[in-house]
Write an enzyme that holds these catalytic residues in place. Structure first.
Site, PDB file in Angstrom:
ATOM      1  N   GLY A 267       0.826  -1.204   0.000  1.00 44.87           N
ATOM      2  CA  GLY A 267       0.000   0.000   0.000  1.00 44.87           C
ATOM      3  C   GLY A 267       0.858   1.251   0.000  1.00 44.87           C
ATOM      4  O   GLY A 267       0.637   2.179  -0.775  1.00 44.87           O
ATOM      5  N   GLU A 304       1.807   5.976   7.497  1.00 40.75           N
ATOM      6  CA  GLU A 304       3.208   6.100   7.082  1.00 40.75           C
ATOM      7  C   GLU A 304       3.886   7.277   7.778  1.00 40.75           C
ATOM      8  O   GLU A 304       5.072   7.204   8.118  1.00 40.75           O
ATOM      9  CB  GLU A 304       3.311   6.232   5.560  1.00 40.75           C
ATOM     10  CG  GLU A 304       2.642   5.112   4.770  1.00 40.75           C
ATOM     11  CD  GLU A 304       3.058   3.718   5.198  1.00 40.75           C
ATOM     12  OE1 GLU A 304       4.180   3.541   5.717  1.00 40.75           O
ATOM     13  OE2 GLU A 304       2.251   2.779   5.021  1.00 40.75           O
TER      14      GLU A 304
END
Length: 876
Positions: A267, A304
């Site tokens: 992802g 992230e």
């Protein structure tokens, strides 16, 4: 395969023999090759007890070594040994400079690991062990180094050259080439290295940190996608602010970059200062992006970014500790998303995923603890268990400690281990030290696999005015772990009187967390003058299976009165499951189906109620999925599950048609699109109601769906209507809309993925033939993981009635794809194998067919470690 891959064990961990103080890299990017020059400042590790230990450098077998020197001199042949992926250097001084030059071929790298080239752009993916496809290096997480990287390429083809850290120098060479040097001042393991070179455009903004520093924010993409980056930028800024407010974590570099890449196995990736994202996790525009994808972009950007501390500044010592960073960061991003949107709905979505995919993983051949004991290929352990169950384990610590002590523990963890590579034990120890809470027994969650089960009975004593809950915990055997010790399980409960009022409990509150620590335990509530209805596992306080003999009327009572939003939804699910399982049991003996009127009454009450959270209503009115019903089944009867669910869906649609139409019309507003929580909730309820209306098979509702498709100004409403028409009995209308949709959006890759998925998920007959035909369509690219997931994975995982065709054609189709992908992209191949790995859950006839395909894969020559591990464990 000629030789079985080696098993790697946690118990065999040893510290690295050498450390890398600094790493200087220079990449010369060309069209037919790339030359990588590396200069490493090496010193012997004082923590290593073997004073004469060799230096082990990892390098993929396809790496071509051009030059290798130590302190400027070539090595003696006797001091260099190459064995597979290992380059072993012996007879070394205490400190030295190691220089190497290697030749690699990103242009032919279809595995999409290391440095690869796709769509005219150079890109890296180094987690977990991709860096060894770039150059020879001690590629392990506990070897951390300061990196300085220079990237050189043709200026016209690759005007943008990026790497980790801050840009410090630029220049131009002869023949139209240019270069940029990047410095990352923070030591990091090689898996966090990143490089991007391409013809990219960007949007820029900034963020002022809590200490007053201004950070430049840049998001890169192809020029055609610049209008799809604003939401990711907003999500990034919200994430940075939230992490400062909730965890006190400030960003540390001068620049933070995100790059959108269409060919990407994962992802997204948290590379220090240069996050590389799959386009599906960063591009967002109302015309091309659904509400679910908007929320995914927000969540993944946050995930992230949060890794900058929980993963980068403090990283994992070895890959067995993967959940150290991933479980903690998934918990952090889930809390962020809950704060940004509906907390209850976020919890429902996370639990739904856990109960289907992760519980199935716990019960399958690849079952493992969140800290595995061994692996063959680490890429196979980027699993629901490590991520989602790992997050639930962190959530339980948060529940047991409370928010203030948990924050105190996280502060201590970051302060104590900043710049270090550590273990899950270090994380738990910091929580224990900061709180004073004994988490000794809790550690079992880290090394025991499987889903614990709570069997709860109750007893009311009117004379003593006591209500007793007796909890018995068990955990099934899993591979390599036949017996389990009791877990420490936080069980959140509430008690409701017969009028639906909550009772105050022992702690003076309406909810109480009971700590289940024994194989069997009784909890006593005093001052209770009538038998209450228990609300159990509120907020899903632990990742367990709960067994309590609720009567259907009690479940309706909880749906109507429970103040815990998750528990209201869970009661609806339990009611639906109980009724559906009864009908599934009768299906195989041809018992006529009749729907319990209590389910209709429960759904009617929810539809008639005013003032409820619309997002929550849409969740409550969604029947338990086929995947969840399969997970709950001793033996999965695919046809029974599908047909019973369809019967109930249509029955509810007919019985409640006026209410579904009323709610649809109330929420079908002509307003500008917004991805805010209230607007998403309205669209989710509207489209759920439309799905029930179309289920009546009445012409006027199919026409309503076609009108919504034609009039939609956003992809959420358009895609929902398209799927309903495409999956209806009117295949002519469906084909017309599918053709129109493709004609409109054929140049938007992510929208085309939706188009492929809608067709792959169509439960009507002939689905496999349609999928095979689409594999030859110009829209499909077998080298693009997003296309593979959209078509192949959706068919095999989300279209059970067709994938599990009794002739085994679906199984053969998937095995064919795995064999092809094994050579092309082993990571994707092993992940796509999952539907076949659950073969033991099916009846004998399907078991034989599924196992035969697993054996066919197993017998292939040159099987990758990724595929070999999954197949071999599945066949045991």
């Amino acid at each position: 395969m000629s030789q079985e891959p080696k098993v790697i064990y946690l118990k065999d961990y040893t510290v690295p023999s050498f450390l890398i103080e600094s790493t200087e890299l220079r990449f010369e990017l060309f069209e037919e090759e790339t030359i990588v020059h590396a200069e490493l400042k090496v010193k012997r590790n004082p923590a290593c007890e073997k004073s004469a230990a060799s230096l082990e450098l990892f390098g993929h077998e396809e790496l071509e070594l051009i030059e290798l020197t130590i302190d400027g001199a070539a090595l003696d042949e006797k001091s260099v040994q190459r064995e597979g992926e290992l380059l072993i250097l012996s007879s070394l001084p205490e400190t030295f400079v190691l220089k190497s030059s290697t030749r690699i071929h990103p242009e032919t790298n279809t595995a999409l690991e290391g440095l690869y080239k796709s769509d005219g752009m150079f890109c890296t993916q180094c987690e977990a062990e991709g860096f060894r496809r770039i150059t020879f290096f001690p590629d392990r997480p506990d070897v951390m180094s300061v990196f300085r990287t220079t990237v050189e390429a043709d200026k016209k083809r690759y005007p943008v050259l990026l790497s980790n850290g801050n840009p410090v120098k630029t220049g131009e060479n002869a023949e139209g080439r240019h270069w940029v040097t990047w410095e990352d001042p923070f030591p990091k393991p090689a898996y966090l290295f990143a490089l991007v070179a391409g013809d990219l455009k960007c949007i820029e903004d900034s963020f002022t940190t809590m200490s007053g520093r201004e950070v430049k924010l840049v998001i890169y993409a192809e020029e055609k996608d610049l209008d799809k980056l604003d939401y990711a930028m907003l999500s990034l800024q919200k994430s940075m602010k939230w992490d400062e407010e909730v965890y006190g974590r400030e960003y540390d570099l001068d620049i933070y970059m995100i790059v959108a890449v269409d060919f990407f196995n994962m992802g997204a990736m948290e590379n220090k200062g240069l996050n590389i994202f799959n386009t599906s996790c960063v591009l967002a525009n109302p015309k091309t992006t659904t509400d679910a994808s908007f929320q995914r972009v927000e969540g993944v950007v946050a995930h992230e970014y949060f890794h900058n501390w929980s993963g980068n500044r403090v990283t994992c010592r070895d890959w067995f500790q993967l959940s150290l960073k991933e479980g903690f960061t998934v918990f952090r991003d889930a809390e962020f998303s809950a704060d940004m949107n509906s907390r209850t709905v976020k919890r429902v979505e996370d639990v739904s995923l856990l109960r289907t995919a992760q519980f199935a993983e716990d019960a399958g051949p690849m079952a493992h603890p969140i800290r595995p004991d061994s692996f063959i290929e680490i890429s196979n352990f980027y699993t629901m268990t490590v991520y989602e169950k790992g997050a639930e384990v962190v959530r339980m610590i948060h529940t047991l400690l409370g928010p203030e002590l948990f924050r105190k523990g996280s502060d201590l963890y970051f302060e104590r281990h900043d710049g270090q590579a550590v273990t899950t034990e270090d994380f738990v120890q910091a929580m224990e030290d900061a709180s004073g809470k004994d988490l000794g027994q809790f550690r079992a969650w880290y090394h025991q696999a499987g889903t614990p089960e709570l069997h709860i009975t109750d007893e009311f004593d009117g004379q003593k005015e006591e209500y007793r809950l007796t909890v018995r915990q068990t955990c099934p055997a899993t591979p390599g772990q036949d017996k389990k010790t009791p877990f420490q399980i936080p069980l959140s409960v509430g008690l409701l009187d017969q009028e639906g009022n909550e009772l105050r409990l022992t702690n003076g509150e309406y909810s109480e967390v009971l700590e289940v620590t024994e194989a069997e335990q009784t909890f006593v509530f005093k001052g209770i003058n009538a038998k209450p209805v228990p609300s159990l596992l509120r907020g899903f306080s632990a990742p367990v299976k709960l067994h309590y003999a609720y009567q259907r009327d009690e479940l309706m009572f909880l749906m109507a009165n429970d103040t815990d939003g998750f528990s209201r939804w869970d009661a609806a699910q339990k009611l639906g499951v109980d009724i559906m399982q009864e009908l599934i049991g009768g299906y195989s003996v041809d018992r006529p189906m009749a729907l319990d009127s209590r389910l209709i009454a429960a759904y009617r009450a929810v539809l008639e109620a005013d003032g409820l959270d619309k997002a929550m209503v849409s969740k409550v009115l969604t029947l338990p999925s086929q995947a969840y019903l399969s997970e709950l089944s001793e033996v999965i009867d695919v046809d029974a599950i599908h047909n019973v669910r369809e019967f109930i869906r249509k029955k509810l649609a007919f019985e409640l048609e006026p209410l579904f139409l009323k709610r649809y019309q109330e929420n079908n507003l002509e307003v500008d699109y917004s991805p805010d929580a209230d607007s998403i909730a309205r669209r989710s309820l509207k489209n759920l109601c439309l799905s029930y209306l179309v289920a009546t098979q009445k012409t006027e509702y199919l026409q309503l769906a076609k009108e919504q498709y034609a009039q939609s100004d956003n992809m959420t409403d358009m895609q929902s209507a398209l799927a309903l028409v495409a999956h209806s009995d009117d295949k002519v209308a469906g084909a017309e809309l599918l053709d129109d949709f493709y004609a409109q959006w054929k140049d938007e890759s992510l929208v085309v993925n939706l188009w492929l998925s809608i067709q792959a998920a169509d439960p009507s007959e002939g689905a496999l033939a349609r999928v095979e035909s689409l594999m030859h369509h110009p829209a499909f690219d077998a080298k693009n993981p997003n296309k593979l997931r959209s078509l192949i994975s959706v068919f095999c995982a989300q279209n059970p009635v067709n994938f599990h065709a009794k002739d085994g054609s679906g199984y053969q189709f998937l095995a064919d794809r795995i064999i092809e992908l094994n050579a092309q992209n082993p990571q994707i191949a092993s992940r796509m194998l999952t539907p076949l790995t659950r073969w033991k859950k099916y009846a004998a006839d399907r078991q034989v067919l599924m196992r035969a395909q697993l054996e066919r894969i197993h017998q292939c020559d040159d099987l990758s470690k990724d595929v070999f591990e999954v197949v071999s464990k599945s066949l045991v």
